[in-house]
Design an enzyme around this catalytic site. Structure first.
Site, mmCIF file in Angstrom:
data_model
loop_
_atom_site.group_PDB
_atom_site.id
_atom_site.type_symbol
_atom_site.label_atom_id
_atom_site.label_comp_id
_atom_site.label_asym_id
_atom_site.label_seq_id
_atom_site.Cartn_x
_atom_site.Cartn_y
_atom_site.Cartn_z
ATOM 1 N N ARG A 1 -16.847 -4.619 30.474
ATOM 2 C CA ARG A 1 -18.077 -4.452 31.245
ATOM 3 C C ARG A 1 -19.260 -5.041 30.493
ATOM 4 O O ARG A 1 -20.120 -5.696 31.066
ATOM 5 C CB ARG A 1 -18.298 -2.961 31.542
ATOM 6 C CG ARG A 1 -19.248 -2.703 32.693
ATOM 7 C CD ARG A 1 -19.180 -1.261 33.177
ATOM 8 N NE ARG A 1 -17.846 -0.952 33.653
ATOM 9 C CZ ARG A 1 -16.967 -0.222 32.990
ATOM 10 N NH1 ARG A 1 -17.269 0.329 31.846
ATOM 11 N NH2 ARG A 1 -15.757 -0.034 33.487
ATOM 12 N N TYR B 1 -9.057 5.274 30.738
ATOM 13 C CA TYR B 1 -7.951 5.033 29.811
ATOM 14 C C TYR B 1 -8.422 4.852 28.366
ATOM 15 O O TYR B 1 -7.630 4.467 27.511
ATOM 16 C CB TYR B 1 -7.159 3.796 30.266
ATOM 17 C CG TYR B 1 -6.488 3.963 31.610
ATOM 18 C CD1 TYR B 1 -5.175 4.415 31.705
ATOM 19 C CD2 TYR B 1 -7.181 3.688 32.795
ATOM 20 C CE1 TYR B 1 -4.568 4.585 32.940
ATOM 21 C CE2 TYR B 1 -6.586 3.852 34.036
ATOM 22 C CZ TYR B 1 -5.274 4.302 34.098
ATOM 23 O OH TYR B 1 -4.677 4.480 35.327
ATOM 24 N N LYS C 1 -19.595 5.056 34.242
ATOM 25 C CA LYS C 1 -20.027 3.676 34.417
ATOM 26 C C LYS C 1 -21.531 3.572 34.576
ATOM 27 O O LYS C 1 -22.155 2.665 34.040
ATOM 28 C CB LYS C 1 -19.415 3.115 35.705
ATOM 29 C CG LYS C 1 -18.043 2.586 35.542
ATOM 30 C CD LYS C 1 -17.804 1.732 36.742
ATOM 31 C CE LYS C 1 -16.367 1.611 37.082
ATOM 32 N NZ LYS C 1 -16.208 0.982 38.391
ATOM 33 N N PHE D 1 -14.346 7.242 29.046
ATOM 34 C CA PHE D 1 -13.718 7.763 30.264
ATOM 35 C C PHE D 1 -12.438 6.973 30.536
ATOM 36 O O PHE D 1 -12.075 6.072 29.771
ATOM 37 C CB PHE D 1 -14.691 7.678 31.457
ATOM 38 C CG PHE D 1 -14.975 6.264 31.903
ATOM 39 C CD1 PHE D 1 -15.880 5.476 31.220
ATOM 40 C CD2 PHE D 1 -14.323 5.720 33.011
ATOM 41 C CE1 PHE D 1 -16.143 4.166 31.631
ATOM 42 C CE2 PHE D 1 -14.588 4.413 33.431
ATOM 43 C CZ PHE D 1 -15.501 3.639 32.733
ATOM 44 N N ASP E 1 -16.120 -3.853 39.752
ATOM 45 C CA ASP E 1 -14.814 -3.254 39.921
ATOM 46 C C ASP E 1 -14.029 -3.596 38.668
ATOM 47 O O ASP E 1 -14.154 -4.692 38.130
ATOM 48 C CB ASP E 1 -14.105 -3.746 41.176
ATOM 49 C CG ASP E 1 -12.981 -2.800 41.564
ATOM 50 O OD1 ASP E 1 -13.155 -1.573 41.468
ATOM 51 O OD2 ASP E 1 -11.899 -3.291 41.959
ATOM 52 N N ARG F 1 -20.580 5.601 41.953
ATOM 53 C CA ARG F 1 -20.820 7.034 41.801
ATOM 54 C C ARG F 1 -20.109 7.555 40.561
ATOM 55 O O ARG F 1 -20.117 8.736 40.291
ATOM 56 C CB ARG F 1 -20.338 7.798 43.052
ATOM 57 C CG ARG F 1 -21.226 7.559 44.248
ATOM 58 C CD ARG F 1 -21.064 8.620 45.333
ATOM 59 N NE ARG F 1 -22.145 8.544 46.279
ATOM 60 C CZ ARG F 1 -22.206 7.706 47.298
ATOM 61 N NH1 ARG F 1 -21.216 6.866 47.496
ATOM 62 N NH2 ARG F 1 -23.242 7.689 48.118
ATOM 63 N N ASN F 2 -19.517 6.642 39.819
ATOM 64 C CA ASN F 2 -18.827 7.017 38.582
ATOM 65 C C ASN F 2 -19.865 7.212 37.477
ATOM 66 O O ASN F 2 -20.548 6.289 37.068
ATOM 67 C CB ASN F 2 -17.844 5.882 38.244
ATOM 68 C CG ASN F 2 -17.113 6.117 36.938
ATOM 69 O OD1 ASN F 2 -17.700 6.577 35.965
ATOM 70 N ND2 ASN F 2 -15.842 5.782 36.926
ATOM 71 N N ARG F 3 -19.980 8.483 37.021
ATOM 72 C CA ARG F 3 -21.017 8.840 36.028
ATOM 73 C C ARG F 3 -20.888 8.047 34.739
ATOM 74 O O ARG F 3 -21.864 7.609 34.145
ATOM 75 C CB ARG F 3 -20.917 10.329 35.688
ATOM 76 C CG ARG F 3 -21.330 11.214 36.813
ATOM 77 C CD ARG F 3 -22.807 11.587 36.685
ATOM 78 N NE ARG F 3 -23.426 11.535 37.990
ATOM 79 C CZ ARG F 3 -24.699 11.254 38.199
ATOM 80 N NH1 ARG F 3 -25.488 10.973 37.202
ATOM 81 N NH2 ARG F 3 -25.188 11.242 39.420
HETATM 82 P P1 IMP Z 1 -13.195 1.466 39.685
HETATM 83 O O1 IMP Z 1 -14.146 2.624 39.570
HETATM 84 O O2 IMP Z 1 -12.628 1.260 41.015
HETATM 85 O O3 IMP Z 1 -13.728 0.216 39.036
HETATM 86 O O4 IMP Z 1 -11.922 1.909 38.841
HETATM 87 C C1 IMP Z 1 -11.938 1.728 37.535
HETATM 88 C C2 IMP Z 1 -10.845 2.534 36.893
HETATM 89 O O5 IMP Z 1 -10.300 1.712 35.866
HETATM 90 C C3 IMP Z 1 -11.420 3.774 36.216
HETATM 91 O O6 IMP Z 1 -11.297 4.921 36.987
HETATM 92 C C4 IMP Z 1 -10.589 3.836 34.951
HETATM 93 O O7 IMP Z 1 -9.379 4.493 35.223
HETATM 94 C C5 IMP Z 1 -10.293 2.382 34.641
HETATM 95 N N1 IMP Z 1 -11.353 1.815 33.766
HETATM 96 C C6 IMP Z 1 -12.275 0.876 34.074
HETATM 97 N N2 IMP Z 1 -13.094 0.623 33.038
HETATM 98 C C7 IMP Z 1 -12.708 1.443 32.050
HETATM 99 C C8 IMP Z 1 -13.185 1.676 30.719
HETATM 100 O O8 IMP Z 1 -14.165 1.089 30.227
HETATM 101 N N3 IMP Z 1 -12.494 2.578 30.024
HETATM 102 C C9 IMP Z 1 -11.425 3.253 30.499
HETATM 103 N N4 IMP Z 1 -10.963 3.102 31.727
HETATM 104 C C10 IMP Z 1 -11.589 2.199 32.508
#
Ligand code: IMP
Length: 197
Positions: free
Chosen positions: A181, A154, A12, A152, A69, A8-10
């Protein structure tokens, strides 16, 4: 063929849709299945979390599910925040609160010890239980101040190896080329035939 992306992460979702655009798979966002409630990420590794999300979504939709993840692993913090990246500064922390906490924790760490990496684990899960997984890593370092307003998480404080800008200063295509990714998905594209047919 249809597949559901279990996020649900926009940010991603946008990245994954772009990366999969040329692939002949119609990608449906999880928002189209409101009956699937939040899936708790309670695994002890990126793989366990991705596997749980993909399996539950595939079982509930009857479609192929793709889950990832990911997170940031900082060398001097022994891999933290790792699987806790999204909630480093607290359960409902914003991206900015998370990276500000990281900068504060690392304020006395010298440049040569600021190495870090993003890691992404992807799982594609078929409703009949067959699955494949891939992993991608992007090495870099943590800056001392945030820069850029794209991306988004970091991104504003992560400078990939060989680059002079942060991930938040890069365009989406440039980021996809080098990101954790992007790399995990490139491997997935090479291997997804094993599971589609
Ligand atoms: P997930 O949604 O449980 O995979 O948590 C991933 C978290 O890792 C995100 O909320 C970010 O804080 C960090 N993260 C993962 N991929 C990225 C990226 O490509 N850029 C910046 N932060 C990332």
């Amino acid at each position: 063929m249809k597949a559901v992306i279990a996020t649900r992460n926009r940010g991603k979702l946008r990245e994954l849709q772009k990366l999969l655009a040329d692939f002949g798979l119609k990608i449906l966002p999880l928002d189209q299945y409101p009956a699937i409630g939040p899936i708790e990420e309670d695994g002890s590794s990126f793989f366990e979390n991705a596997m749980k999300k993909a399996r539950i979504v595939a079982e509930k939709t009857g479609l192929i599910a793709i889950a990832d993840d990911s997170g940031l692993e900082v060398d001097v913090l022994n891999g933290a925040p790792g699987i806790y990246s999204a909630r480093y500064a607290g359960e409902k922390a914003s991206d900015e609160e998370n990276y500000r906490k990281l900068l504060a924790v690392m304020k006395d760490v010298p440049g040569w010890e600021r190495g870090a990496q993003f890691r992404c684990v992807m799982v594609v899960y078929r409703p009949d239980g067959k699955w494949i997984t891939t992993e991608g890593i992007c090495r870099g370092r943590i800056t001392s101040v945030p820069r850029g307003n794209r991306g988004f998480g970091y991104d504003p404080v992560f400078m990939p190896e060989g680059s002079t800008c942060t991930m938040a200063e890069m365009g989406q295509e440039e980021k996809n080329r080098i990101s954790h990714r992007g790399k995990a998905l490139k491997l997935l594209k090479e291997r997804i035939r094993q599971i589609l047919y």
